[in-house]
Design a protein around this motif. Sequence first.
Motif, PDB file in Angstrom:
ATOM      1  N   UNK A  84      -2.116   1.253  16.525  1.00  0.00           N
ATOM      2  CA  UNK A  84      -0.683   1.068  16.803  1.00  0.00           C
ATOM      3  C   UNK A  84      -0.123   2.400  17.246  1.00  0.00           C
ATOM      4  N   UNK A  85       0.775   2.369  18.227  1.00  0.00           N
ATOM      5  CA  UNK A  85       1.441   3.581  18.723  1.00  0.00           C
ATOM      6  C   UNK A  85       0.420   4.658  19.091  1.00  0.00           C
ATOM      7  N   UNK A  86      -0.724   4.239  19.614  1.00  0.00           N
ATOM      8  CA  UNK A  86      -1.731   5.200  20.053  1.00  0.00           C
ATOM      9  C   UNK A  86      -2.477   5.893  18.928  1.00  0.00           C
ATOM     10  N   UNK A  87      -2.341   5.364  17.717  1.00  0.00           N
ATOM     11  CA  UNK A  87      -3.013   5.958  16.559  1.00  0.00           C
ATOM     12  C   UNK A  87      -3.890   4.942  15.871  1.00  0.00           C
ATOM     13  N   UNK A  88      -4.837   5.444  15.079  1.00  0.00           N
ATOM     14  CA  UNK A  88      -5.663   4.592  14.216  1.00  0.00           C
ATOM     15  C   UNK A  88      -5.090   4.620  12.809  1.00  0.00           C
ATOM     16  N   UNK A  89      -4.730   3.442  12.308  1.00  0.00           N
ATOM     17  CA  UNK A  89      -4.291   3.311  10.915  1.00  0.00           C
ATOM     18  C   UNK A  89      -5.456   2.700  10.146  1.00  0.00           C
ATOM     19  N   UNK A  90      -5.914   3.395   9.109  1.00  0.00           N
ATOM     20  CA  UNK A  90      -7.071   2.948   8.332  1.00  0.00           C
ATOM     21  C   UNK A  90      -6.558   2.221   7.100  1.00  0.00           C
ATOM     22  N   UNK A 120       0.814  -1.218   0.000  1.00  0.00           N
ATOM     23  CA  UNK A 120       0.000   0.000   0.000  1.00  0.00           C
ATOM     24  C   UNK A 120       0.848   1.270   0.000  1.00  0.00           C
ATOM     25  N   UNK A 121       0.228   2.378  -0.395  1.00  0.00           N
ATOM     26  CA  UNK A 121       0.831   3.693  -0.160  1.00  0.00           C
ATOM     27  C   UNK A 121       0.185   4.275   1.082  1.00  0.00           C
ATOM     28  N   UNK A 122       0.945   5.074   1.808  1.00  0.00           N
ATOM     29  CA  UNK A 122       0.428   5.750   2.991  1.00  0.00           C
ATOM     30  C   UNK A 122       0.022   7.173   2.625  1.00  0.00           C
ATOM     31  N   UNK A 123      -1.160   7.559   3.095  1.00  0.00           N
ATOM     32  CA  UNK A 123      -1.615   8.954   2.984  1.00  0.00           C
ATOM     33  C   UNK A 123      -1.716   9.473   4.417  1.00  0.00           C
ATOM     34  N   UNK A 183      -2.987   2.952   3.213  1.00  0.00           N
ATOM     35  CA  UNK A 183      -3.089   3.093   4.669  1.00  0.00           C
ATOM     36  C   UNK A 183      -3.169   4.586   4.952  1.00  0.00           C
ATOM     37  N   UNK A 184      -4.286   5.026   5.534  1.00  0.00           N
ATOM     38  CA  UNK A 184      -4.459   6.442   5.873  1.00  0.00           C
ATOM     39  C   UNK A 184      -4.323   6.589   7.380  1.00  0.00           C
ATOM     40  N   UNK A 185      -3.675   7.666   7.798  1.00  0.00           N
ATOM     41  CA  UNK A 185      -3.441   7.843   9.244  1.00  0.00           C
ATOM     42  C   UNK A 185      -3.273   9.322   9.571  1.00  0.00           C
ATOM     43  N   UNK A 186      -3.709   9.676  10.774  1.00  0.00           N
ATOM     44  CA  UNK A 186      -3.473  11.011  11.316  1.00  0.00           C
ATOM     45  C   UNK A 186      -2.254  10.929  12.224  1.00  0.00           C
ATOM     46  N   UNK A 187      -1.233  11.697  11.909  1.00  0.00           N
ATOM     47  CA  UNK A 187       0.025  11.608  12.663  1.00  0.00           C
ATOM     48  C   UNK A 187      -0.050  12.323  13.999  1.00  0.00           C
TER      49      UNK A 187
END
Length: 249
Positions: free
Chosen positions: A29-35, A3-6, A45-49
């Motif tokens: 993971x690491x306290x974040x939601x990876x979509x 996948x590419x990450x956005x 894979x979309x994620x808010x950093x």
Amino acid sequence: SAPVAIVAAMHEELSALLAQMPDEQRVRAAGRDFWVGHLHGQPVVAVLSRIGKVAAAVTATVLLERFGVRAIVFTGVAGGLAPGVNVGDVVVATQLLQHDLDASPIFPKYEVPLMGLSRFAADTAIGDALAAVAEETLRDPVALLGQEAVDEFGLRSPKVHRGLLVSGDRFVSTAAESDALRRNLPDALAVEMEGAAVAQVCHDYGVPFAAMRTISDRADDAAHGDFARFVAEVASRYSLALASAWLAT
Ligand code: ADE
């Protein structure tokens, strides 16, 4: 394929895109939601950093180690620095630098100690493709944002810029501070708080990185209010339009 990450820092910068991932699975993971899902049929894979260089660096590391992404694209907003880089314009980075890094006199100002490098190159092929879809998308700002938003933000003919994007753990919200950045880094187009950190992590891993940022403010005395209105109202529509047009190519 991998996948590419956005990635974006804040929910307001990615909400419209997250709403367009029909089959996304949330992985903590690491306290974040990876979509983990698809956008335009492409694995994503979309994620808010969250905000800042450390938050962005740990997010990038998890994307690379745990999700095996083949590239990371950072999106969201930035403050315009160079003359002519205005609210509603898009900046696609060619290089990224940490403007708050200074280990002088041991190392030159801005240089990442022991890497002998202050500017990280963004991936040219992804940057070219993002700039091309941004040119196309910005040709019709009314189609992108609606007449009301175009009038509110005074977007007449938004432009695409390519060049140096600078990052630091500071929200630049005074004319004095943006003047100093322009003086010290005359070729900097815009300032944000994450890109150069992710560029450094991607450099360490040898994985392509790109950054596309919409200008929400001019990093001046009006930046706080301008930023807040822009992220509340339009930022995520840019991210969705540009990321999905890129993935469709
Ligand atoms: N992101 C958007 N506007 C910004 C600013 N003025 N300073 C830092 N990051 C930003």
